[in-house]
Design a protein around this motif. Structure first.
Motif, PDB file in Angstrom:
ATOM      1  N   SER A 152      -0.004 -19.467  16.025  1.00  0.00           N
ATOM      2  CA  SER A 152       0.303 -20.905  15.918  1.00  0.00           C
ATOM      3  C   SER A 152       0.740 -21.403  17.288  1.00  0.00           C
ATOM      4  CB  SER A 152       1.371 -21.151  14.861  1.00  0.00           C
ATOM      5  OG  SER A 152       2.417 -20.211  14.984  1.00  0.00           O
ATOM      6  N   GLN A 165      11.525 -14.886  15.822  1.00  0.00           N
ATOM      7  CA  GLN A 165      10.574 -15.842  15.254  1.00  0.00           C
ATOM      8  C   GLN A 165      10.312 -16.948  16.275  1.00  0.00           C
ATOM      9  OE1 GLN A 165       8.029 -17.284  13.898  1.00  0.00           O
ATOM     10  NE2 GLN A 165       8.635 -16.343  11.964  1.00  0.00           N
ATOM     11  N   PRO A 201       3.041  -9.518  12.616  1.00  0.00           N
ATOM     12  CA  PRO A 201       2.505 -10.740  11.997  1.00  0.00           C
ATOM     13  C   PRO A 201       3.293 -11.090  10.741  1.00  0.00           C
ATOM     14  CG  PRO A 201       0.989  -8.885  11.718  1.00  0.00           C
ATOM     15  CD  PRO A 201       2.133  -8.374  12.508  1.00  0.00           C
ATOM     16  N   LEU A 202       3.806 -12.300  10.713  1.00  0.00           N
ATOM     17  CA  LEU A 202       4.655 -12.728   9.607  1.00  0.00           C
ATOM     18  C   LEU A 202       4.103 -14.052   9.093  1.00  0.00           C
ATOM     19  CD1 LEU A 202       7.356 -11.808   8.272  1.00  0.00           C
ATOM     20  CD2 LEU A 202       8.503 -13.396   9.799  1.00  0.00           C
ATOM     21  N   ASN A 203       3.755 -14.079   7.812  1.00  0.00           N
ATOM     22  CA  ASN A 203       3.197 -15.303   7.251  1.00  0.00           C
ATOM     23  C   ASN A 203       4.321 -16.284   6.948  1.00  0.00           C
ATOM     24  OD1 ASN A 203       2.053 -17.295   5.652  1.00  0.00           O
ATOM     25  ND2 ASN A 203       0.530 -15.881   4.816  1.00  0.00           N
ATOM     26  N   VAL A 204       4.352 -17.378   7.727  1.00  0.00           N
ATOM     27  CA  VAL A 204       5.382 -18.405   7.495  1.00  0.00           C
ATOM     28  C   VAL A 204       4.678 -19.643   6.965  1.00  0.00           C
ATOM     29  CG1 VAL A 204       7.192 -19.816   8.526  1.00  0.00           C
ATOM     30  CG2 VAL A 204       6.790 -17.502   9.376  1.00  0.00           C
ATOM     31  N   SER A 230       3.830 -12.137  17.664  1.00  0.00           N
ATOM     32  CA  SER A 230       3.552 -12.864  16.423  1.00  0.00           C
ATOM     33  C   SER A 230       2.205 -12.535  15.804  1.00  0.00           C
ATOM     34  CB  SER A 230       3.609 -14.373  16.688  1.00  0.00           C
ATOM     35  OG  SER A 230       4.733 -14.702  17.429  1.00  0.00           O
ATOM     36  N   GLY A 279       2.033 -20.059   5.366  1.00  0.00           N
ATOM     37  CA  GLY A 279       0.583 -20.106   5.490  1.00  0.00           C
ATOM     38  C   GLY A 279       0.081 -20.546   6.845  1.00  0.00           C
ATOM     39  N   ARG A 280       0.953 -20.636   7.832  1.00  0.00           N
ATOM     40  CA  ARG A 280       0.492 -21.039   9.165  1.00  0.00           C
ATOM     41  C   ARG A 280      -0.245 -19.872   9.812  1.00  0.00           C
ATOM     42  NH1 ARG A 280       5.287 -23.101   8.265  1.00  0.00           N
ATOM     43  NH2 ARG A 280       5.613 -25.313   8.510  1.00  0.00           N
ATOM     44  N   PRO A 281      -1.172 -20.201  10.726  1.00  0.00           N
ATOM     45  CA  PRO A 281      -1.894 -19.113  11.408  1.00  0.00           C
ATOM     46  C   PRO A 281      -0.920 -18.272  12.232  1.00  0.00           C
ATOM     47  CG  PRO A 281      -2.399 -21.237  12.402  1.00  0.00           C
ATOM     48  CD  PRO A 281      -1.621 -21.522  11.169  1.00  0.00           C
ATOM     49  N   PHE A 282      -1.254 -16.990  12.365  1.00  0.00           N
ATOM     50  CA  PHE A 282      -0.377 -16.129  13.171  1.00  0.00           C
ATOM     51  C   PHE A 282      -0.287 -16.647  14.601  1.00  0.00           C
ATOM     52  CE2 PHE A 282      -1.729 -12.779   9.998  1.00  0.00           C
ATOM     53  CZ  PHE A 282      -0.546 -12.886   9.277  1.00  0.00           C
TER      54      PHE A 282
END
Lengths: 454, 184
Positions: free
Chosen positions: B99, A146, B89-92, B84, B94-97
């Motif tokens: 970021s 991450q 792609p992981l939605n954290v 990312s 609601g931030r844009p991929f």
């Protein structure tokens, strides 16, 4: 002002520094020191073994305090390392030639401190044999790290820092390894130093590229060292835990790192110059300059403490105020007040010329700072975690035997590496000393300019 | 001593003169260049810029380091973007991929890493190191080149090189010693 005392020239610096490695008999003090440190390294290995067998449950960690000694020690060690880079890189760029006699062992100190620091997060992940999962590589799990997490930034910052520190140190050593190769009396020494020197022969065109590479490394290491402790502070500041979520953290951590590092350089330099009769090379001027840097960075750290108090009041957040009262009069007062004594009061002694001129005085202040910076990390990590938003989740933190044995074990590892270093490698950069003594520069080229600021 | 008649294949790799200080070395370099020699190498126990200037070297290393740094930056960001945005792609929250502000730090670190590795490896590669053996090492007094002596070698591959002329030139400079460096 000259950075060397006594009557020195190219021949004497070469002989004096290389003879410590090549000719000096192994002293009783050295053997005793290495034995003590070696015993502590055994304690470290034992503690690691127990940890790997039983898991991190042997530490004093609990549910609110998931970051105990491992993170405290990590931050403390990596901070100590920063003075080495500061001395070798930033002072080189600023053309401060007094750095020349202390940069080599300060860089060694950096490398060894970073090695000790790196152990802690590795062990803290619980299954160190899977620590490579932190690195981005295509894998069968179909996952990536991450990249939005400060903990991953830390992986990159610390591993880059370790790599660049090692490169900087080794590149600095190459010409001196060639000197040792050429002066070694034993076949074994000739072969080992010869291999490490990689055939360095001091050709003018080699020196030209060498100096460029060295200067560029210094230029790269300077923003790097600032970034490393900034990223370490992001581990805290990017979270929303009370007491951690503060914009003052990065500058305050960087200043604290330099403060702690210079204290450690003094702690090592004062006995070394005495034992190896290096007073002509590591002069009182060096010690005084380091004391002044410590005083200045100590004031920045004190400013950080004041800002923490101010922001707790100014934010009007009950959680932030609670953290401060926990520290000032609460369960952490027994850490906070000794911290103030060590990091804020003790360095004030350095305003006095008498203290700066006395090796004993400097040593005492440096010891206070060494302890103080560790207490600071303890206070930052433990206060915020053990008392956060929900009183129902509060818990106290008590370190166990294994916490202490690992910490003391890394002190032994650091010491053992330093003992081996001063025995087998020149602890002062010989070729850089040649640039500041008479005889190495062409006549009429501006006296003692070391030519590194071009 | 070999003769000047044998110009096609000089008997030695070069001629090595030893000087007690850097001023004598600089003088020797100037005299040799005046005499028309171009292919020479100076050996000093410490970096001396005047010697490099006298020999007239150019240095490509800074440019390589710049390239290394740029590659580090582009590679670092591309790695994060690919991981990312494209591959995982992981939605954290609601931030844009993509970021990008949170990718800056790793990009910065890989820039430094790329530039630093290029600086060191580039320096070694351009210098032809590691090279454990070199003809000059066979001259016994060359040991002092890493101590307190300064050396100048006129290389025999210089078209201007003539054994006796070179010897005479260097002798007139009164070196501490003069030696033929044998071929490897």
């Amino acid at each position: 002002m000259s950075s060397v005392a006594g009557d020195q020239n190219l021949t004497t610096v070469t002989e004096k520094i290389s003879s410590i490695v090549l000719e000096r008999k192994v002293g009783k003090g050295w053997i005793l020191g290495l034995m003590v440190c070696f015993a502590l390294v055994m304690l470290l290995l034992y503690s690691i073994t127990v940890l790997l067998v039983k898991g991190v449950g042997i530490w004093g960690l609990n549910v609110p305090v998931g970051w105990g000694f491992a993170i405290i020690n990590f931050v403390w060690w990596i901070g100590i390392g920063h003075a080495g880079t500061l001395i070798s890189a930033i002072l080189l760029l600023l053309n401060q030639e007094w750095r020349t006699s202390i940069n080599r062992f300060a860089e060694a100190m950096t490398l060894f401190a970073v090695s000790c620091a790196g152990l802690f997060p590795l062990l803290h992940v619980g299954r160190p044999w899977l620590a490579y999962w932190l690195l981005p590589y295509p894998n069968t799990m179909g996952m990536w790290p991450q990249f939005r997490s400060p903990l991953l930034w830390d992986v990159f910052a610390v591993s880059t820092y370790a790599t660049v520190s090692a490169l900087f140190w080794y590149v600095g050593l190459i010409p001196d390894l060639a000197t040792l190769r050429d002066r070694a009396q034993t076949g074994f020494g000739k072969v080992v130093y010869g291999l490490l020197a990689m055939g360095w022969r001091g050709a003018a065109r080699h020196w030209e590229r060498y100096e460029t590479a060295y200067l560029l490394l210094a230029g790269l290491a300077t923003p790097l060292v600032v970034s490393v402790h900034t990223v370490v502070s992001f581990d805290f500041a990017v979270s929303i835990v009370p007491g951690w979520h503060a914009t003052v953290f990065p500058p305050y951590f960087v200043a604290g790192a330099i403060f702690a590092g210079f204290a450690m350089v003094l702690t090592l330099a004062i006995p070394l110059r005495k034992i190896y009769q290096l007073e002509d090379y590591i002069t009182m001027r060096h010690l005084q300059n380091m004391a002044k840097v410590m005083l200045a960075t100590g004031m920045i750290v004190a400013y950080g403490y004041i800002m923490e108090l101010f922001m707790a009041w100014y934010s009007a957040s009950p959680y932030e105020t609670a953290i401060v009262s926990n520290r000032l009069i609460g369960p952490f007062a027994h850490v906070f007040w000794p911290l103030m004594l060590c990091n804020v009061l003790a360095p004030q002694m350095l305003w006095f010329r008498k203290v700066r001129h006395s090796t004993v005085g400097l040593m005492i202040v440096a010891m206070f700072v060494n302890v103080g910076m560790w207490l600071e990390r303890f206070l930052i990590v433990v206060t915020s975690l053990s008392r956060d938003y929900l009183p129902s989740s509060w818990d106290d933190y008590h370190a166990t035997f294994w916490d202490w044995s690992l910490f003391i074990g890394t002190l032994g590892l650091f010491g053992a590496l330093l003992f081996l270093f001063i025995r087998f490698l020149p602890m002062i950069s010989i070729f850089e000393m040649r640039t500041i003594v008479p005889g190495g520069r062409p006549k009429g080229s501006g006296a003692n300019g070391n030519g590194e600021g071009h | 001593m070999s003769s000047v008649l044998d110009k096609g294949a000089p008997s030695c790799f070069g001629l090595l003169a030893e000087f007690p200080n850097v001023d004598d070395l600089l003088q020797a370099i100037h005299k040799s260049r005046e005499a028309g020699y171009r292919d020479m190498e100076a050996y000093t126990p410490l970096p001396v810029h005047e010697v490099c200037h006298a020999l007239g070297y150019r240095n490509r290393l800074p440019f390589l380091v710049l390239i290394g740094g740029i590659l580090g930056a582009v590679g670092g960001f591309a790695l994060q973007y690919y991981a990312s945005v494209v591959d995982y792609p992981l939605n954290v929250g609601g931030r844009p991929f993509n970021s990008w502000p949170s990718f800056i730090i790793v990009t910065f670190e890989t820039t430094i890493l790329g530039a630093a590795l290029t600086a060191v490896l580039g320096m070694l590669a351009l210098n032809g190191l590691p090279r454990p053996h070199h003809p000059v090492f066979s001259v016994p007094q060359f040991k002092m080149a890493s101590g307190d002596r300064f050396f100048l070698m006129l290389l025999s591959r210089d078209p201007r090189y003539e054994q006796e002329d070179a010897e005479q030139l260097l002798r007139e400079l009164e070196p501490l010693s003069l030696a033929e460096v044998p071929h490897p």
